[in-house]
Design a protein around this motif. Structure first.
Motif, PDB file in Angstrom:
ATOM      1  N   THR A  84       0.860  -1.181   0.000  1.00 41.71           N
ATOM      2  CA  THR A  84       0.000   0.000   0.000  1.00 41.71           C
ATOM      3  C   THR A  84       0.895   1.229   0.000  1.00 41.71           C
ATOM      4  O   THR A  84       1.796   1.355   0.848  1.00 41.71           O
ATOM      5  CB  THR A  84      -0.918   0.029   1.227  1.00 41.71           C
ATOM      6  OG1 THR A  84      -1.791  -1.105   1.159  1.00 41.71           O
ATOM      7  CG2 THR A  84      -1.748   1.303   1.244  1.00 41.71           C
ATOM      8  N   LYS A  88      -3.174   3.711  -1.707  1.00 41.76           N
ATOM      9  CA  LYS A  88      -3.562   2.867  -2.828  1.00 41.76           C
ATOM     10  C   LYS A  88      -2.876   1.510  -2.681  1.00 41.76           C
ATOM     11  O   LYS A  88      -1.657   1.432  -2.553  1.00 41.76           O
ATOM     12  CB  LYS A  88      -3.164   3.500  -4.170  1.00 41.76           C
ATOM     13  CG  LYS A  88      -3.849   4.825  -4.457  1.00 41.76           C
ATOM     14  CD  LYS A  88      -5.354   4.647  -4.618  1.00 41.76           C
ATOM     15  CE  LYS A  88      -6.032   5.972  -4.941  1.00 41.76           C
ATOM     16  NZ  LYS A  88      -7.499   5.815  -5.072  1.00 41.76           N
ATOM     17  N   ARG A  89      -3.686   0.448  -2.708  1.00 43.60           N
ATOM     18  CA  ARG A  89      -3.113  -0.901  -2.626  1.00 43.60           C
ATOM     19  C   ARG A  89      -2.932  -1.434  -4.042  1.00 43.60           C
ATOM     20  O   ARG A  89      -3.821  -1.313  -4.881  1.00 43.60           O
ATOM     21  CB  ARG A  89      -4.032  -1.829  -1.830  1.00 43.60           C
ATOM     22  CG  ARG A  89      -3.463  -3.234  -1.643  1.00 43.60           C
ATOM     23  CD  ARG A  89      -4.061  -3.934  -0.462  1.00 43.60           C
ATOM     24  NE  ARG A  89      -3.559  -5.290  -0.302  1.00 43.60           N
ATOM     25  CZ  ARG A  89      -3.657  -5.997   0.822  1.00 43.60           C
ATOM     26  NH1 ARG A  89      -4.233  -5.458   1.888  1.00 43.60           N
ATOM     27  NH2 ARG A  89      -3.175  -7.221   0.875  1.00 43.60           N
ATOM     28  N   LEU A  90      -1.770  -2.035  -4.283  1.00 42.44           N
ATOM     29  CA  LEU A  90      -1.452  -2.514  -5.611  1.00 42.44           C
ATOM     30  C   LEU A  90      -0.636  -3.789  -5.527  1.00 42.44           C
ATOM     31  O   LEU A  90      -0.067  -4.116  -4.483  1.00 42.44           O
ATOM     32  CB  LEU A  90      -0.677  -1.454  -6.409  1.00 42.44           C
ATOM     33  CG  LEU A  90       0.674  -1.003  -5.842  1.00 42.44           C
ATOM     34  CD1 LEU A  90       1.645  -0.699  -6.954  1.00 42.44           C
ATOM     35  CD2 LEU A  90       0.475   0.258  -4.975  1.00 42.44           C
ATOM     36  N   TRP A 119      -4.018  -2.608  -9.845  1.00 43.15           N
ATOM     37  CA  TRP A 119      -4.597  -1.849  -8.740  1.00 43.15           C
ATOM     38  C   TRP A 119      -5.607  -2.726  -8.014  1.00 43.15           C
ATOM     39  O   TRP A 119      -6.534  -3.252  -8.632  1.00 43.15           O
ATOM     40  CB  TRP A 119      -5.279  -0.575  -9.244  1.00 43.15           C
ATOM     41  CG  TRP A 119      -4.365   0.307 -10.039  1.00 43.15           C
ATOM     42  CD1 TRP A 119      -4.343   0.479 -11.376  1.00 43.15           C
ATOM     43  CD2 TRP A 119      -3.332   1.138  -9.513  1.00 43.15           C
ATOM     44  NE1 TRP A 119      -3.361   1.357 -11.740  1.00 43.15           N
ATOM     45  CE2 TRP A 119      -2.729   1.789 -10.620  1.00 43.15           C
ATOM     46  CE3 TRP A 119      -2.852   1.400  -8.229  1.00 43.15           C
ATOM     47  CZ2 TRP A 119      -1.672   2.678 -10.463  1.00 43.15           C
ATOM     48  CZ3 TRP A 119      -1.794   2.291  -8.076  1.00 43.15           C
ATOM     49  CH2 TRP A 119      -1.217   2.905  -9.176  1.00 43.15           C
ATOM     50  N   ASP A 122      -9.720   1.014  -6.279  1.00 43.99           N
ATOM     51  CA  ASP A 122      -9.877   2.080  -7.251  1.00 43.99           C
ATOM     52  C   ASP A 122      -8.507   2.554  -7.715  1.00 43.99           C
ATOM     53  O   ASP A 122      -7.600   2.765  -6.904  1.00 43.99           O
ATOM     54  CB  ASP A 122     -10.650   3.258  -6.644  1.00 43.99           C
ATOM     55  CG  ASP A 122     -12.084   2.864  -6.310  1.00 43.99           C
ATOM     56  OD1 ASP A 122     -12.595   1.915  -6.950  1.00 43.99           O
ATOM     57  OD2 ASP A 122     -12.676   3.483  -5.399  1.00 43.99           O
ATOM     58  N   ALA A 123      -8.370   2.716  -9.023  1.00 43.56           N
ATOM     59  CA  ALA A 123      -7.115   3.216  -9.588  1.00 43.56           C
ATOM     60  C   ALA A 123      -7.006   4.715  -9.332  1.00 43.56           C
ATOM     61  O   ALA A 123      -8.019   5.415  -9.238  1.00 43.56           O
ATOM     62  CB  ALA A 123      -7.057   2.932 -11.091  1.00 43.56           C
ATOM     63  N   PRO A 124      -5.779   5.248  -9.207  1.00 42.81           N
ATOM     64  CA  PRO A 124      -5.616   6.702  -9.027  1.00 42.81           C
ATOM     65  C   PRO A 124      -6.151   7.456 -10.239  1.00 42.81           C
ATOM     66  O   PRO A 124      -6.317   6.904 -11.330  1.00 42.81           O
ATOM     67  CB  PRO A 124      -4.094   6.863  -8.893  1.00 42.81           C
ATOM     68  CG  PRO A 124      -3.578   5.513  -8.532  1.00 42.81           C
ATOM     69  CD  PRO A 124      -4.500   4.527  -9.152  1.00 42.81           C
TER      70      PRO A 124
END
Length: 981
Positions: A84, A88-90, A119, A122-124
């Protein structure tokens, strides 16, 4: 940044898939990666680095061998990391490039490197929800999220083995390189370079201005005719201008005197010439008056002849007009007779002729409309032919278009076949290119085969020599040990003393101790032999490893080539490239075929429209021809009735008009003849009256007195010339200025002219000298102004360059910079001072208040630059000493404190994402229990701040102190991971 999960497959020492759950490990904020040396603990950190940046830290990144050699050929090497960053977690997945055996046939094929970013949520903003698959884009996205590059990340998050101990003891240059990479101070180096380049640029401008000033000095000296001094100044220029001004004034006075002398000489010459001219005029006028007087009788005859000619002129004019009227009456009579004979009208009056002509014109006028219809008839008949031809041509055009339309389907099918062929060729391009790349790589490897074979042969030869050397060293060691054992009694006897027990028998009496022999061997000789044997064994192992590696490379290369030579591969590569060129050529025509297909469809539509238009045009022409044929037939009946016996109506009308014109011409001719005879009679009467008025007896006498215009003009000119000559002579002799002049005076004009010429030449020379002096003074004044302007422009440049030179030296650590620190070094020193302050907080805790980092900005030895010195203050002794004097455990504490401090400063400097996970690799084995407790307290503080700290160590005591750990165990076929909670 917080790590959640790590998966490694066929990576490093791990042949299978291994999973590390960092969420579970970091529940308490602190965990341990524990295992024996070489078990693969650091490889897990390499996997984290590789997943993020595609590289691994330190020297391991140079080897570029990330795939596990024990992994199954069908198992792909892959690292998957979930984390994270900035909320944002990816998931990051990476696979390195490596070679694997071909599934079909022998040899190897290269599996390209790959990367995926997915992603988890939700994507940035601005990012695709489908993730990223390009390697470079994945790396840029990770760097942008973390706010750190790979180098900074390795120093801030992965604190590697020995790196900061090396930084702690590093020299200024090495420490400067690391700090510059971390803090990105290259821009200050750019400032230093800008100052240096600016100084060079402005000095070049200064040199140009000085050169310009020297050029102006040379120009001034050239104009003044004087060699300029080496250091020309304003006084030298002012002196030249003053001398030029004096010379100009002297020349001006000389010019004035010469001009006065010239004026006097010219006045004397003018007076002499005027007197000579007056005498000449009197002589000429006197002679002219005498000649005119002698011409008197002849002038009387000229006047009488001129008067008679003037009286005869009206008579001659009237007689000439009468002759012309007689000729005109004769011509009119002849013309009348010709027309009368032609029309057979000898006596018909003119009025009757005109009446008959009018009747004929009225009859011709009635036929004018039918003439227009006849012309229209001819046009309509031509139009009938045109319409018939147009109908035939339109029908032929429609038939031709129909035949062309019937051919289009076959052409369309042909183009569609070519389009399919180009599409097939385009689909085969990628596979053929891959085959070409594979063959090109194999060809390169085939050309390396002789070099690899020589390397394997050389390595085998070196191994043989190393084996021989090791065996010799081992034999020597065994011989030394055997000889020492034989002399061991004497060696023990050397340590016996009276009253002390023997280490062998325990007796305090030593009646007969052994004595050393001639070949006595001591401990030093044995250690030397052992050291020699150890060195030889290491050389043998190194040579054996090198030979094995060379053999492995050779075997691998031969398997890869599968018996194919470079010539065979070159031939095969040529065929593939020829095939690739042919496919590329065919595929390149795909768009052209598509365009041609569209053109054929458009052509079919156009031809169909054209055929319809042609058929419509044929029908229209046929209809118009039928209508026009009816009109022409009706008009033919009317025109035949109107033309009578003539070829056509126009011919009949033309005949009527011709007859009317002929009658009118005869009437006019008879009227002209009568008028001419009347005018002739009247003019003959006028001639007789003119003869009487001119006072001539007969017409013949009047005509004999007549003179031509040239003769009259000549007589008038003679008389006028004589009168003018007499009047001019008398006028000259009567002029007041000639009063008293007899014409006999004598004047020497030549002498006066010579004197005036000499005065003129002297005056012109004086004028030239004055002009030259004036021009010289003006040119020197102009050049002096340019000189002054150049001097004025030079002074600010000199001041600017002097200031810029001093400032450049200061910025680059020279000149007035007493610390010998450049701007970049000064900034790095400030950063190092911040690092030292941050590191001191933890170092004092870990050293129980004993040590403090001390930053030094003093210059180095022999004037070398400084600013990056780092020492420690020992509170026990109160002295500042170099960090190199710290013990092993103290160095670890100082290095760890320095690493943590640097991590804090770099994170704050770069504005990176919050770093919630930190790894510390090794170094704990140098600490005693009490110091280890202190270090663990510091790490607990990091954990209390919300961070997860992972320790990498083989120290057994840490297993008891840290409740959550990841145990890494060696296995014969690789390494295995065991998560212990």
């Amino acid at each position: 940044m917080r790590l959640h999960r790590l998966e490694v497959t066929a990576f490093g020492p791990y042949p299978d898939r291994e999973v590390v759950d960092f969420d579970r490990l970091g529940m308490d904020g602190l965990f341990l990666l524990h295992g024996d040396t070489g078990a693969g603990k650091t490889t897990l950190l390499d996997a984290v680095a590789f997943a993020l940046f595609g590289v691994v830290p330190g020297a391991r990144g140079d080897a570029k061998r990330l795939r596990c050699e024990l992994a199954d050929a069908d198992t792909a090497t892959e690292v998957v990391l979930e984390l994270t960053v900035q909320g944002k977690r990816l998931r990051l997945s990476r696979s390195p490039a490596y070679e694997r055996p071909k599934r079909n046939g022998t040899g190897f094929t290269t599996r390209p490197a790959k990367a995926w970013l997915t992603w988890l949520g939700d994507a940035p903003t601005g990012q695709s929800a489908d993730g990223i698959t390009r390697i470079d884009e994945v790396s840029r996205t990770v760097g942008r999220l973390l706010g750190l590059n790979a180098e900074q990340f390795f120093q801030v998050v992965l604190l590697p083995q020995g790196e900061f101990a090396r930084f702690l003891r590093a020299e200024t240059a090495e420490r400067e390189q690391l700090l510059e990479r971390l803090f990105g101070t290259w821009r200050f180096g750019e400032v230093e370079r800008w100052f240096r380049e600016r100084r060079v640029e402005r000095k070049h401008v200064l040199d140009e201005r000085r050169h310009t000033l020297r050029e102006w000095a040379a120009r001034i000296g050239q104009v003044a005719g004087e060699e300029p001094p080496d250091q020309a100044d304003d006084d030298w220029v002012a002196g030249l201008r003053e001398r030029a001004a004096r010379a100009r004034d002297v020349a001006e006075e000389a010019e004035r005197k010469a001009q006065r002398a010239r004026a006097n000489a010219e006045t004397e010459l003018l007076q002499g010439r005027e007197l000579a001219e007056k005498a000449r005029r009197v002589r000429v006028a006197t002679e002219a008056l005498r000649a005119v007087t002698e011409q008197g009788p002849e002038r009387g005859r000229w006047a009488a002849e001129l008067a008679a000619a003037r009286r005869a002129a009206p008579v001659a004019e009237a007689a000439g007009l009468a002759d012309r009227l007689a000729e005109r009456a004769k011509q009119a009579l002849a013309a009348e007779r010709v027309l009368a004979r032609k029309l057979k009208e000898p006596d018909t009056p003119a009025a009757e002729l005109r009446s008959r002509a009018g009747a004929l014109r009225e009859q011709a006028g009635g036929l004018a409309g039918l003439v227009a219809e006849a012309e229209q008839q001819d046009g309509d008949r031509a139009r009938l032919g045109e319409l018939e031809r147009a109908a035939k041509e339109a029908l032929a055009r429609a038939a031709q278009l129909g035949r062309t339309l019937s051919e289009l389907p076959a052409r369309t099918e042909e183009v569609r076949g070519k389009l399919a062929a180009s599409a097939t060729a385009g689909a085969r391009l990628d596979g053929t290119r891959a085959r070409e790349a594979e063959l090109a790589g194999l060809l390169t490897e085939a050309r390396r085969l002789p070099e690899v074979e020589r390397a394997a042969s050389d390595a085998a030869e070196l191994l043989s020599k190393a084996v021989d050397a090791h065996q010799a060293a081992r034999a020597h060691l065994l011989d030394v040990r055997e000889r020492r054992l034989r002399g061991m009694a004497a060696e023990l006897a050397e340590g016996l003393a009276h009253g002390f027990a023997c280490p062998v028998c325990g007796s305090e009496d030593h009646p007969a101790p052994a004595r050393p022999g001639l070949e006595q061997i001591g401990d030093a000789e044995e250690r030397a032999a052992e050291q020699a044997e150890h060195v030889a064994r290491q050389d043998r192992e190194t040579a054996a490893a090198a030979a094995k590696e060379a053999d492995t490379r050779l075997v691998t290369l031969r398997e890869l080539l599968a018996g194919r030579t470079a010539e065979q591969l070159d031939t095969e590569l040529g065929k593939v490239r020829a095939e690739l060129a042919a496919l590329a050529e065919v595929a390149a025509e795909h768009e052209w075929h598509e365009m041609r297909l569209r053109e054929l469809a458009a052509e079919a539509d156009s031809l169909s429209d054209q055929r319809t238009d042609a058929e419509r045009a044929a029908a229209t022409a046929a209809t118009e021809r039928r209508n026009l044929e009816q009109v022409v037939t009706e008009r033919t009946v009317r025109l035949d009735k109107a033309r009578g016996s003539y070829p056509d109506v126009a011919a009949r009308r033309a005949h009527l008009l011709e007859q009317a014109v002929a009658l009118e011409e005869l009437a006019e001719a008879r009227a002209d003849r009568a008028h001419a005879e009347q005018r002739l009679t009247e003019q003959r009467e006028a001639v007789d009256a003119a003869v009487a008025r001119a006072q001539f007896r007969t017409l013949k006498r009047a005509l004999s007195a007549m003179r031509s215009e040239e003769e009259v003009a000549e007589l008038e000119a003679r008389i006028a010339e004589a009168d003018q000559a007499e009047a001019a002579a008398r006028a000259v002799l009567g002029e007041p200025e000639l009063f008293g002049i007899t014409g006999d005076e004598v004047v020497d004009v030549d002498a006066a002219a010579a004197a005036a010429e000499r005065a003129r030449e002297h005056a012109e020379s004086a004028v030239a000298e004055h002009r030259a002096a004036t021009a010289l003074a003006a040119e020197l004044d102009r050049l002096a102004k340019r000189w002054a302007a150049a001097r004025a422009a030079l002074e600010p440049i000199e001041a600017e360059v002097a200031e810029l030179d001093a400032l450049t030296d200061v910025v680059n650590g020279r000149g007035q910079n007493v610390r010998r620190m450049s701007l970049r070094s000064y900034v790095l020193a400030a950063r190092l001072e911040e690092v030292a302050q941050a590191a001191t907080i933890r170092l004092r805790v870990m050293s129980q208040g004993r040590y403090t980092f001390v930053h030094s900005d003093a210059a180095g030895a022999r004037g070398t630059r400084g600013g990056l010195g780092l020492d420690v203050l020992d509170d026990y002794t109160g002295t500042v000493r170099p960090a190199k004097t710290l013990s092993g455990g103290e160095s670890f504490l100082a290095s760890l404190a320095l690493a943590l401090g640097l991590a804090d400063v770099v994170a704050a400097e770069t504005g990176s994402a919050q770093l919630d996970t930190l790894f510390i690799d090794e170094g704990f084995g140098t600490l005693d229990s009490q110091t280890l407790d202190t270090v663990m307290n510091v790490l607990d503080e990091l954990r209390a701040g919300g961070r997860v700290v992972g320790l990498v160590s083989h120290v057994e005591e840490l297993r008891q102190r840290i409740p959550t750990r990841l145990r890494v165990r060696k296995a014969r076929t690789g390494s295995s991971l065991e998560l212990v909670a």
